[in-house]
Motif scaffolding. Structure first.
Motif, PDB file in Angstrom:
ATOM      1  N   LYS A   1      60.153  -5.635 -25.949  1.00 40.59           N
ATOM      2  CA  LYS A   1      58.836  -5.333 -26.523  1.00 40.59           C
ATOM      3  C   LYS A   1      57.939  -6.571 -26.533  1.00 40.59           C
ATOM      4  CE  LYS A   1      60.228  -1.497 -29.526  1.00 40.59           C
ATOM      5  NZ  LYS A   1      60.338  -1.018 -30.928  1.00 40.59           N
ATOM      6  N   SER A   2      58.530  -7.732 -26.839  1.00 43.60           N
ATOM      7  CA  SER A   2      57.729  -8.960 -26.913  1.00 43.60           C
ATOM      8  C   SER A   2      57.103  -9.286 -25.560  1.00 43.60           C
ATOM      9  CB  SER A   2      58.593 -10.132 -27.383  1.00 43.60           C
ATOM     10  OG  SER A   2      59.674 -10.346 -26.487  1.00 43.60           O
ATOM     11  N   PHE A   3      57.878  -9.098 -24.477  1.00 42.37           N
ATOM     12  CA  PHE A   3      57.359  -9.380 -23.134  1.00 42.37           C
ATOM     13  C   PHE A   3      56.243  -8.397 -22.778  1.00 42.37           C
ATOM     14  CE2 PHE A   3      57.334  -8.525 -18.571  1.00 42.37           C
ATOM     15  CZ  PHE A   3      57.164  -9.803 -18.055  1.00 42.37           C
ATOM     16  N   ILE A   4      56.451  -7.122 -23.060  1.00 42.09           N
ATOM     17  CA  ILE A   4      55.451  -6.105 -22.727  1.00 42.09           C
ATOM     18  C   ILE A   4      54.164  -6.330 -23.513  1.00 42.09           C
ATOM     19  CG2 ILE A   4      54.920  -3.633 -22.835  1.00 42.09           C
ATOM     20  CD1 ILE A   4      57.967  -3.150 -22.385  1.00 42.09           C
ATOM     21  N   VAL A   5      54.302  -6.598 -24.830  1.00 43.29           N
ATOM     22  CA  VAL A   5      53.119  -6.829 -25.673  1.00 43.29           C
ATOM     23  C   VAL A   5      52.374  -8.086 -25.236  1.00 43.29           C
ATOM     24  CG1 VAL A   5      52.357  -7.395 -28.019  1.00 43.29           C
ATOM     25  CG2 VAL A   5      54.054  -5.597 -27.661  1.00 43.29           C
ATOM     26  N   THR A   6      53.124  -9.168 -24.961  1.00 46.53           N
ATOM     27  CA  THR A   6      52.498 -10.421 -24.523  1.00 46.53           C
ATOM     28  C   THR A   6      51.754 -10.224 -23.204  1.00 46.53           C
ATOM     29  OG1 THR A   6      54.259 -11.695 -25.568  1.00 46.53           O
ATOM     30  CG2 THR A   6      52.924 -12.838 -23.939  1.00 46.53           C
ATOM     31  N   THR A   7      52.382  -9.514 -22.281  1.00 48.47           N
ATOM     32  CA  THR A   7      51.746  -9.266 -20.978  1.00 48.47           C
ATOM     33  C   THR A   7      50.463  -8.461 -21.135  1.00 48.47           C
ATOM     34  OG1 THR A   7      53.926  -9.283 -19.908  1.00 48.47           O
ATOM     35  CG2 THR A   7      52.104  -8.334 -18.660  1.00 48.47           C
ATOM     36  N   ILE A   8      50.530  -7.399 -21.928  1.00 42.80           N
ATOM     37  CA  ILE A   8      49.349  -6.546 -22.126  1.00 42.80           C
ATOM     38  C   ILE A   8      48.225  -7.325 -22.802  1.00 42.80           C
ATOM     39  CG2 ILE A   8      48.456  -4.534 -23.369  1.00 42.80           C
ATOM     40  CD1 ILE A   8      51.203  -3.216 -22.912  1.00 42.80           C
ATOM     41  N   LEU A   9      48.563  -8.087 -23.845  1.00 40.88           N
ATOM     42  CA  LEU A   9      47.540  -8.860 -24.565  1.00 40.88           C
ATOM     43  C   LEU A   9      46.895  -9.910 -23.662  1.00 40.88           C
ATOM     44  CD1 LEU A   9      49.143  -9.461 -28.099  1.00 40.88           C
ATOM     45  CD2 LEU A   9      47.169  -8.047 -27.537  1.00 40.88           C
ATOM     46  N   THR A  10      47.714 -10.572 -22.834  1.00 34.64           N
ATOM     47  CA  THR A  10      47.176 -11.588 -21.929  1.00 34.64           C
ATOM     48  C   THR A  10      46.272 -10.960 -20.879  1.00 34.64           C
ATOM     49  OG1 THR A  10      49.225 -12.848 -22.237  1.00 34.64           O
ATOM     50  CG2 THR A  10      47.775 -13.540 -20.448  1.00 34.64           C
TER      51      THR A  10
ATOM     52  N   THR B   1      56.950 -12.684 -12.193  1.00 39.91           N
ATOM     53  CA  THR B   1      56.504 -11.295 -12.355  1.00 39.91           C
ATOM     54  C   THR B   1      55.276 -11.223 -13.250  1.00 39.91           C
ATOM     55  OG1 THR B   1      58.791 -10.526 -12.120  1.00 39.91           O
ATOM     56  CG2 THR B   1      57.202  -8.982 -13.078  1.00 39.91           C
ATOM     57  N   GLN B   2      55.346 -11.923 -14.381  1.00 40.31           N
ATOM     58  CA  GLN B   2      54.239 -11.894 -15.338  1.00 40.31           C
ATOM     59  C   GLN B   2      52.994 -12.574 -14.767  1.00 40.31           C
ATOM     60  OE1 GLN B   2      54.781 -13.918 -19.201  1.00 40.31           O
ATOM     61  NE2 GLN B   2      54.349 -11.939 -20.146  1.00 40.31           N
ATOM     62  N   LEU B   3      53.184 -13.712 -14.130  1.00 40.35           N
ATOM     63  CA  LEU B   3      52.041 -14.431 -13.546  1.00 40.35           C
ATOM     64  C   LEU B   3      51.394 -13.621 -12.428  1.00 40.35           C
ATOM     65  CD1 LEU B   3      53.279 -18.136 -13.412  1.00 40.35           C
ATOM     66  CD2 LEU B   3      51.419 -17.211 -14.790  1.00 40.35           C
ATOM     67  N   ALA B   4      52.221 -12.930 -11.645  1.00 42.61           N
ATOM     68  CA  ALA B   4      51.671 -12.089 -10.567  1.00 42.61           C
ATOM     69  C   ALA B   4      50.763 -11.010 -11.149  1.00 42.61           C
ATOM     70  CB  ALA B   4      52.809 -11.452  -9.772  1.00 42.61           C
ATOM     71  N   ALA B   5      51.194 -10.404 -12.270  1.00 43.67           N
ATOM     72  CA  ALA B   5      50.368  -9.380 -12.926  1.00 43.67           C
ATOM     73  C   ALA B   5      49.054  -9.979 -13.408  1.00 43.67           C
ATOM     74  CB  ALA B   5      51.132  -8.770 -14.103  1.00 43.67           C
ATOM     75  N   PHE B   6      49.115 -11.189 -14.023  1.00 45.43           N
ATOM     76  CA  PHE B   6      47.904 -11.838 -14.518  1.00 45.43           C
ATOM     77  C   PHE B   6      46.944 -12.168 -13.375  1.00 45.43           C
ATOM     78  CE2 PHE B   6      50.645 -13.836 -18.109  1.00 45.43           C
ATOM     79  CZ  PHE B   6      50.694 -12.600 -18.740  1.00 45.43           C
ATOM     80  N   LEU B   7      47.498 -12.738 -12.295  1.00 42.67           N
ATOM     81  CA  LEU B   7      46.652 -13.190 -11.187  1.00 42.67           C
ATOM     82  C   LEU B   7      46.022 -12.017 -10.439  1.00 42.67           C
ATOM     83  CD1 LEU B   7      48.855 -16.119  -9.809  1.00 42.67           C
ATOM     84  CD2 LEU B   7      46.738 -16.307 -11.100  1.00 42.67           C
ATOM     85  N   ILE B   8      46.781 -10.940 -10.253  1.00 43.52           N
ATOM     86  CA  ILE B   8      46.241  -9.762  -9.546  1.00 43.52           C
ATOM     87  C   ILE B   8      45.081  -9.160 -10.345  1.00 43.52           C
ATOM     88  CG2 ILE B   8      46.740  -7.383  -8.836  1.00 43.52           C
ATOM     89  CD1 ILE B   8      49.598  -8.390  -8.107  1.00 43.52           C
ATOM     90  N   VAL B   9      45.317  -8.959 -11.662  1.00 45.06           N
ATOM     91  CA  VAL B   9      44.263  -8.402 -12.516  1.00 45.06           C
ATOM     92  C   VAL B   9      43.071  -9.353 -12.595  1.00 45.06           C
ATOM     93  CG1 VAL B   9      43.687  -7.709 -14.891  1.00 45.06           C
ATOM     94  CG2 VAL B   9      45.859  -7.012 -13.884  1.00 45.06           C
ATOM     95  N   GLY B  10      43.358 -10.648 -12.779  1.00 45.84           N
ATOM     96  CA  GLY B  10      42.290 -11.638 -12.891  1.00 45.84           C
ATOM     97  C   GLY B  10      41.459 -11.744 -11.624  1.00 45.84           C
TER      98      GLY B  10
END
Length: 417
Positions: A19-28, A242-251
């Motif tokens: 849950k912490s990873f999912i919440v952190t990813t969504i919030l970021t 994985t997390q950085l890829a999600a941030f960079l794609i969205v950003g």
């Protein structure tokens, strides 16, 4: 070798589904979207569509028009309106929210303009500065007319001096290239900084959690502690990618959609078009090496503690090293060729950020970048060997641990196995 992959994917998937990873990813991701859509968000909450209305009380009958022209040149979103009522009525209009503020114009004894600005709050220094600059230009024109200076003479007086800059170093970056590199390096330094702190802490917490729950006692009977350490490091490394890829794609997607509206701010000064592929490659290399450097350090420090509460205290020196490298890098953005920056770029714990700063901002010889990478690889290898020995004994240690003297105890336990 099968046990290594089992622990690696177990670590990766467990953290991925937490849950912490999912919440952190969504919030970021929400924060990234908010930052890249900041102008649209401001406009959404601004009833004036981003324009600020200022009421003008002109006692002279001469200053309103020239001030309006000058302010429009400085800030097109700042709109001046001549107010027909008295000062009390203008103040009431400001209180009711019809105007951002009111400016009272008059002449002093020398027949030069002066003003009083009133608003509900004077915290908006940019607004006050724009009005003051506009009025200063009006005063300059009036003063010039009083001493019979022609407009052409006044223009000559305030014409900027020609000051060209040329770099004598071969292949040195131009001013435009430096601005672009500065923006890219600035963003990537933040990514490296926060990623290293967040994911290295995650590794230390993971090890400490397993020890505190006594899971480690079961694991070490079937899997080598060294395999455990590197499986966790690589597993959380994959999680970070994985997390950085999600941030960079969205950003990147959001940024490409809003680039026009952002050009007047940070992106207008620095820009991100035509990013050199070499800079991107160096960013990836130094990010990965920086991660493995601090992840290895975090893993064996985490193995020394038996309680989760002790983790932060144990890894504080490591965190301070990351903060120190980041602060030096921020200083180096303005002076990337300073001797201090050059020297610290070869200190292993600072190299990921500071050497990347230098290769991004300067045209340094290839051997310097390769030397920095070699120093990092060698340091990671030494830390891996030493860290594996500490980890192997550290996971067998229980009880309160808040001192680096425990490293010696961990090494002793490794020898006695």
């Amino acid at each position: 070798m099968n046990s290594f992959w089992i622990i690696l994917f177990h670590t990766y998937l467990n953290k991925l589904k937490s849950k912490s990873f999912i919440v952190t990813t969504i919030l970021t991701i929400v924060i990234v979207l908010a930052l890249t859509n900041i102008n649209n968000i401001i406009a959404l909450f601004d009833k004036n569509g981003g324009k600020e209305q200022i009421a003008v009380l002109d006692e002279t009958g001469q200053l309103y028009e020239p001030l309006k022209q000058q302010v429009h040149t400085i800030n097109k979103d700042l709109k001046l309106s001549l107010y027909k009522g008295d000062e009390h009525a203008a103040e009431k209009a400001v209180e009711e929210g019809n105007f951002k503020g009111v400016i009272l114009l008059r002449f002093n004894e020398e027949k030069l303009p002066e003003a009083t600005f009133k608003a509900m709050s004077i915290a908006d220094s940019a607004l006050f500065s724009d009005l003051q600059t506009g009025l200063q230009q009006v005063k300059t024109m009036l003063a010039a007319s009083q001493i019979n200076l022609a407009p052409a003479q006044l223009q000559k007086l305030y014409e900027p001096v020609t000051f060209e800059k040329f770099a004598l170093e071969k292949n040195a970056k131009t001013e435009e290239e430096l601005n672009q590199a500065r923006g890219l390096v600035y963003v990537l330094l933040f990514i490296i900084y926060f990623s290293v702190i967040m994911y290295a802490n995650m590794i230390a917490m993971e090890v400490a959690t397993e020890k505190s729950s006594r899971v480690m006692e079961i694991l070490i009977s079937s899997v080598s502690p060294i395999k455990q350490m590197f499986a966790k490091i690589i597993g959380i490394g994959l999680l970070s990618l994985t997390q950085l890829a999600a941030f960079l794609i969205v950003g990147y997607y959001s940024l490409s959609k809003n680039m026009e509206s952002l050009k007047e701010g940070f992106f207008g000064v620095y820009g991100f078009e035509d990013i050199p592929i070499g800079t991107v490659i160096y960013a990836v290399i130094f990010f990965i090496l920086g991660y493995f450097l601090y992840a290895t350090l975090a893993a064996f420090l985490g193995s020394l503690v038996s309680r989760i509460e002790d983790v932060q205290q144990m890894i504080t020196p490591m965190t301070l090293l990351v903060v120190g490298g980041f602060m030096i890098s921020m200083f180096g953005l303005g002076k990337p060729d300073a001797a201090f920056i050059t020297i610290t770029s070869y200190i292993p714990f600072f190299t990921p950020m500071i050497m990347f700063l230098r290769v991004g901002m300067l045209a340094i010889p290839l051997w310097e970048a390769l030397l920095g990478i070699s120093i990092l690889v060698a340091t990671i290898a030494v830390l891996a060997i030493f860290g594996a020995r500490v980890y192997r004994g550290g996971v067998l240690m229980y009880g309160q641990s808040n001192s680096f003297k425990d490293i010696k105890k961990a090494l002793q336990l490794t020898k006695n196995e």
